[in-house]
Design a protein around this motif. Structure first.
Motif, mmCIF file in Angstrom:
data_model
loop_
_atom_site.group_PDB
_atom_site.id
_atom_site.type_symbol
_atom_site.label_atom_id
_atom_site.label_comp_id
_atom_site.label_asym_id
_atom_site.label_seq_id
_atom_site.Cartn_x
_atom_site.Cartn_y
_atom_site.Cartn_z
ATOM 1 N N ASP A 139 43.953 52.110 39.122
ATOM 2 C CA ASP A 139 43.594 51.529 37.831
ATOM 3 C C ASP A 139 44.388 50.256 37.549
ATOM 4 N N GLN A 140 45.672 50.272 37.869
ATOM 5 C CA GLN A 140 46.484 49.083 37.671
ATOM 6 C C GLN A 140 46.019 47.958 38.586
ATOM 7 N N GLU A 185 42.848 46.266 37.276
ATOM 8 C CA GLU A 185 43.127 45.303 36.207
ATOM 9 C C GLU A 185 43.668 44.004 36.783
ATOM 10 N N ASN A 219 41.937 40.299 36.539
ATOM 11 C CA ASN A 219 42.695 39.161 36.028
ATOM 12 C C ASN A 219 42.830 38.069 37.081
ATOM 13 N N ARG A 257 34.751 48.760 35.878
ATOM 14 C CA ARG A 257 35.491 47.842 34.998
ATOM 15 C C ARG A 257 34.686 46.585 34.711
ATOM 16 N N ASP A 296 35.408 38.096 27.130
ATOM 17 C CA ASP A 296 36.244 38.128 28.328
ATOM 18 C C ASP A 296 35.974 36.950 29.248
#
Length: 506
Positions: free
Chosen positions: A302-303, A306, A310, A343, A358
């Motif tokens: 999950d990290q 992200e 990004n 995501r 976003d």
């Protein structure tokens, strides 16, 4: 004793599921006001402390003096007109900077620092106005300009203000001297931040500046000129000349320029390197990239997802250090890809002034055409293309977030810098294979590593030919940290005390 009540008929413990799934949670529109920015219909050049017309416009001849339009990429609305600077305008700006240099460089460092501190404070005070302006002119979401760009812009001026009276202790010799006049050419993806990266260290070290902003995003540089006046900066220390590539070429070629700083495409960077070869000009180039984001099998998924988002979709992927190549260890490929697709389905594409957005608009029609052509090439070469369902606005320049899977190192989308919201996914089995694939590019600007093992981070990072390597994060910047690349990503460093060297005669 209470009377008995009749028993209610037996009902199920849960309500029956609706025939159709509920719609996703929707945010109410949260638009930022355009009213905080007061745009003039037309802007001149900022030379020797004043806004002025082009010399060619005054005489009615020459290569400059014409007016160009800058548009809002999200709506194609014309925001303002600005002046095309000609050769004589560039010469006037360089002469003004040269005249101001003797006085500015002679000031004690603590006095120069006072001006930089004032500029930083004014940027903070006007940050909402500048964030809206940057979003209007560039197309990036207000959330990014407000929360990332503007805080970093102010931080760079604060940071280099602190260095202005400590140059002898920066590790560049006991008595470092400024070079003179710096000619600086900046790109359109981070207009105000790239301005800060270049002007702040130049002024702190005692140099004067002639800056040429990108032709599609001139407005924040022109507003910065007003900030310089508001801060009481001496005349001629900062000069802004607007225009297209011809203006930038004239600035780079001018014999009165002692230092050239350029951020932009590798092709233009190579042309600049050829142009200044054999001269005494000092040059730093920060060029393109094709950053590898490496996810190992022990990474927190999950990290990592992200960080992947990004790394490639920040600023619509229009970032030179974007993590545009995702290298995933084979054993976790499916898990990472499924999580990544989930995501991406939540990303909101639309009005850049909406605080919930976003992904904003692509900066120009020209850039959109390039992204579209390269994505079509990826499909034609056999890579599998995927995008989440999203409705793109009918006006403006838009491109949906896009993944390419079944990608090999031979695919164009894995080799060429796309500079858009397009991610190529490749796999690897061993750390050595990951390093080999990550380094298999003419670029060398950035990379990312995702793993829980610190030893693996150090071992892999030391083998990557990239100027910046992030560990369990991506696209994190700080004014104290140097930034730059290897190979066709350029040379020289910006940021940190390393960024001082580019503006000092050491």
């Amino acid at each position: 004793m209470a009377p008995e009540t009749p028993m209610a008929p037996e009902t199920p413990m849960t309500s029956p599921r609706p025939a159709t799934s509920p719609s996703p949670f929707e945010y109410a529109p949260a638009p930022e006001s355009r009213g905080v920015v007061d745009l003039a219909p037309s802007y001149g050049l900022f030379i020797d402390g004043e806004f002025t017309e082009s010399s060619d416009a005054t005489r009615g001849g020459g290569t400059g003096g014409g007016l160009r339009k800058t548009v809002n990429p999200a709506t194609e609305e014309v925001l303002a007109e600005y002046t095309q600077a000609g050769d004589e305008d560039v010469d006037r700006a360089v002469r003004a900077a040269r005249k101001a240099f003797s006085t500015w460089s002679a000031l004690p460092g603590a006095e120069r620092a006072k001006y930089l501190f004032r500029i930083a404070r004014i940027i903070q005070e006007r940050s909402r106005e500048l964030a809206v302006l940057e979003t209007l002119d560039n197309g990036k979401p207000i959330r990014e300009t407000r929360d990332t760009d503007l805080p970093l812009v102010a931080a760079h001026f604060f940071y280099y203000a602190g260095w202005a009276d400590k140059l002898a202790h920066a590790g560049h010799g006991p008595d470092p001297r400024p070079l003179g006049v710096a000619g600086q050419v900046i790109p359109w993806n981070f207009p105000l931040l790239m301005l800060a990266w270049k002007i702040a260290p130049a002024l702190a070290t005692g140099n004067t500046v002639v800056l040429k902003p990108a032709e599609t995003t001139p407005l924040s540089a022109l507003f910065f000129a007003d900030i310089c006046r508001q801060a009481g900066l001496p005349r001629g220390v900062v000069n802004i000349v607007t225009g297209d590539g011809a203006t930038g070429a004239a600035l780079v070629a001018h014999p009165g320029v002692d230092k050239v700083a350029f951020t932009g495409s590798t092709g233009v960077g190579k042309a600049i390197a050829r142009q200044v070869a054999g001269t005494d000009k000092k040059v730093t180039l920060e060029l393109g990239g094709k950053g590898a984001n490496i996810v190992f099998d022990d990474a927190p998924v999950d990290q990592a997802v992200e960080g992947i988002v990004n790394g490639i979709f920040f600023n619509q992927g229009q970032v030179c250090c974007a993590g545009s190549r995702l290298l995933v260890q084979e054993s976790v490929h499916d898990e990472v890809l499924d999580a990544l697709k989930r995501r991406l389905a939540t990303l909101r594409v639309g009005d850049p002034l909406d605080k919930n957005t976003d992904l904003g608009a692509i900066n120009s029609a020209e850039q959109l055409a390039r992204i579209t052509a390269l994505a079509e090439t990826g499909e034609a070469e056999g890579a599998e293309r995927w995008s989440p369902d999203c409705v793109l606005p009918s006006a403006g320049y838009w491109f949906a977030p896009t993944l390419f899977t079944n990608v090999t190192q031979a695919h164009t989308v894995a080799r060429d810098e796309i500079f858009g919201p397009v991610l190529s996914v490749l796999t690897f089995r061993t750390p050595d294979e990951a390093v080999a694939k990550a380094n298999n590019t003419p670029y060398g600007l950035s990379a990312g590593i995702w793993t829980e093992k610190g030893s693996r981070i150090l071992a892999v990072a030391s083998k990557l030919r990239a100027g910046v390597v992030w560990a369990n994060t991506f696209n994190k910047f700080d004014p104290t940290s140097p930034f730059g690349g290897y190979k066709e990503s350029g040379y020289g460093r910006e940021g940190g005390r390393h960024g001082l060297e580019a503006y000092l005669d050491v």
